[in-house]
Design an enzyme around this catalytic site. Structure first.
Site, PDB file in Angstrom:
ATOM      1  CG  HIS A 190      -1.978  -1.091   1.108  1.00 34.91           C
ATOM      2  ND1 HIS A 190      -3.121  -0.954   0.337  1.00 34.91           N
ATOM      3  CD2 HIS A 190      -2.048  -2.335   1.645  1.00 34.91           C
ATOM      4  CE1 HIS A 190      -3.852  -2.060   0.426  1.00 34.91           C
ATOM      5  NE2 HIS A 190      -3.214  -2.916   1.205  1.00 34.91           N
ATOM      6  CG  ASP A 243      -8.598 -12.565  -7.462  1.00 36.56           C
ATOM      7  OD1 ASP A 243      -7.851 -12.000  -8.293  1.00 36.56           O
ATOM      8  OD2 ASP A 243      -9.226 -11.943  -6.580  1.00 36.56           O
ATOM      9  N   GLY A 244      -7.966 -13.590 -10.911  1.00 35.88           N
ATOM     10  CA  GLY A 244      -8.540 -13.059 -12.132  1.00 35.88           C
ATOM     11  C   GLY A 244      -9.193 -11.704 -11.958  1.00 35.88           C
ATOM     12  CG  HIS A 246      -6.872  -8.676  -6.307  1.00 38.20           C
ATOM     13  ND1 HIS A 246      -7.954  -9.448  -5.973  1.00 38.20           N
ATOM     14  CD2 HIS A 246      -6.750  -7.753  -5.310  1.00 38.20           C
ATOM     15  CE1 HIS A 246      -8.457  -9.026  -4.821  1.00 38.20           C
ATOM     16  NE2 HIS A 246      -7.744  -8.002  -4.399  1.00 38.20           N
ATOM     17  CG  ASP A 269      -5.718  -9.606   0.248  1.00 38.13           C
ATOM     18  OD1 ASP A 269      -5.780  -9.527   1.491  1.00 38.13           O
ATOM     19  OD2 ASP A 269      -5.780  -8.612  -0.501  1.00 38.13           O
ATOM     20  CB  ALA A 303     -12.907  -5.136   0.241  1.00 41.46           C
ATOM     21  N   GLY A 304      -9.883  -7.173  -0.390  1.00 46.38           N
ATOM     22  CA  GLY A 304      -9.412  -8.538  -0.267  1.00 46.38           C
ATOM     23  C   GLY A 304     -10.035  -9.408  -1.336  1.00 46.38           C
TER      24      GLY A 304
END
Length: 378
Positions: A190, A243-244, A246, A269, A303-304
């Protein structure tokens, strides 16, 4: 030799090499032997013919799952979250925090430390020392500059193994040095750091980059930024959320080409909503909505994730076009090495923990063994 448990017939991935061995003997919580010849006697034998036997997955970045999370301050909730991920092949994880008031954060770390679950191998402190500009779903009111006194208190509260921060913040470099001196791994996360700021942090001891491409200044050919620094420096390992959502598969391939299997770390995450139906949940104190597996804040920030490690391995195998052994390594041997557990976790070898996952040909978990004990698949 007489083992407690003998696993036979599977294609065994160590996974540092191509498939090796046809049986694995377990005594107590450890792997006693791996071989291809006649197996030893054992108190119990399981025939895994037609299956793949791999080291259990090691997730360095996971906030929760199955309706529980690691910021709860409740050791039992920490155990529930960990055991949800065990059903998806994870056998070792870093319980990951969020930015929060100091008292709440210390209470969360103490609860993680009290959780009686061998899967939880330490804490990943993600926040509160993060950039407001690149905060994503982290709560702005709880962000603050790195503080040596707060670091000391958190180190006393529980087993910090990975500590993430934005290196451009005031006082970050001495705290990075203190994290490394305490035996934890400083990580960049971040952050809106320039290339020079990120490079200075790496020289100070930062060795890991959190969910690369996300929560970072983008790459520019004249100002490579933190992304350019971590992709270019072989000292730094890089997390990939496969995850496709992010990271586009093409960007994932670029990351893998830059870092290789020894520098690419599959993580989830995952949040407490992982494994549950779409709907309204919370991440920390922030309301989020999960729609078709995509978790977002009201402002539209990711968000994750609702990813599990078995899915991450399947995606990496497919998207990166690498052999299964390499995809497995990025979920096992590589993350274990990041936190100094390469002698215990992420390998099928004598003396290592008996943390194992049984996969079918579609790479879906059939069973998981944590410290030699079987956990049924999801």
């Amino acid at each position: 030799m007489s083992a407690d448990l003998l696993l036979t017939g599977a294609r065994v991935h160590t996974p540092a090499d191509e498939p090796a061995g046809t049986w694995v003997a377990v005594t107590g919580t450890r792997i006693e032997a791996v071989g291809t010849g006649p197996p030893p006697a054992a108190g119990r034998t399981e025939d895994l013919s037609g299956r793949i036997l791999a080291p259990g997955f090691v997730d360095l970045h996971v906030h929760g799952g199955g309706g529980a999370h690691f910021m709860s301050g409740d050791p039992e909730a920490c155990v529930r979250a960990a055991r949800f991920h065990a059903r998806h092949g994870t056998t070792g994880l870093l319980a990951t925090t969020l930015s929060a008031p100091r008292e709440e954060l210390e209470a969360a770390v103490r609860a993680i430390a009290r959780a009686e679950e061998p899967m939880i191998v330490g804490v990943h402190l993600e926040g509160p020392w993060l950039s407001e500009k690149r905060r994503g779903a982290q709560e702005a009111e709880h962000l603050r500059p790195p503080d040596p006194a707060e670091l000391d208190a958190l180190l006393a509260a529980g087993p910090l193994r990975l500590v993430s921060l934005a290196p451009e913040l005031p006082g970050a470099l001495p705290v990075i040095e203190a994290i490394a001196a305490a035996g934890a791994v400083p990580a960049l996360a971040h952050t809106d750091a320039t290339y020079a700021q990120a490079s200075a942090a790496i020289d100070a001891g930062a060795r890991h980059a959190v969910h690369v491409f996300n929560g970072m200044r983008p790459l520019h050919h004249r100002e490579p930024g933190v992304l350019g620094a971590v992709l270019d420096d072989p000292r730094v390992t890089c997390e990939l959320i496969a995850d496709g959502l992010h990271v586009h598969p093409a960007a994932a391939r670029l990351l893998h080409r830059a870092k290789g299997r020894a520098g690419t770390v599959l993580v989830t995450d995952a949040i407490e909503a992982t494994g549950l139906e779409d709907g309204d949940y919370r991440l920390g104190h922030t309301p989020i909505r999960v729609t078709e597996g995509r978790a977002e804040t009201p402002e539209g920030s990711l968000a994750g994730s609702t990813l599990t490690m078995d899915a991450a391995v399947r995606h990496a195998h497919e998207w990166l076009g690498v052999p299964l052994a390499e995809a497995l390594a990025m979920a096992t041997t590589t993350p274990a090495a990041v936190i100094g557990l390469q002698g215990r976790k992420g390998r099928i070898a004598p003396g290592c923990d008996a943390d194992l996952v049984v996969l079918d040909d579609a790479l879906a978990p059939v069973a998981t063994f944590v410290a030699g004990r079987r956990v049924e698949s999801a």
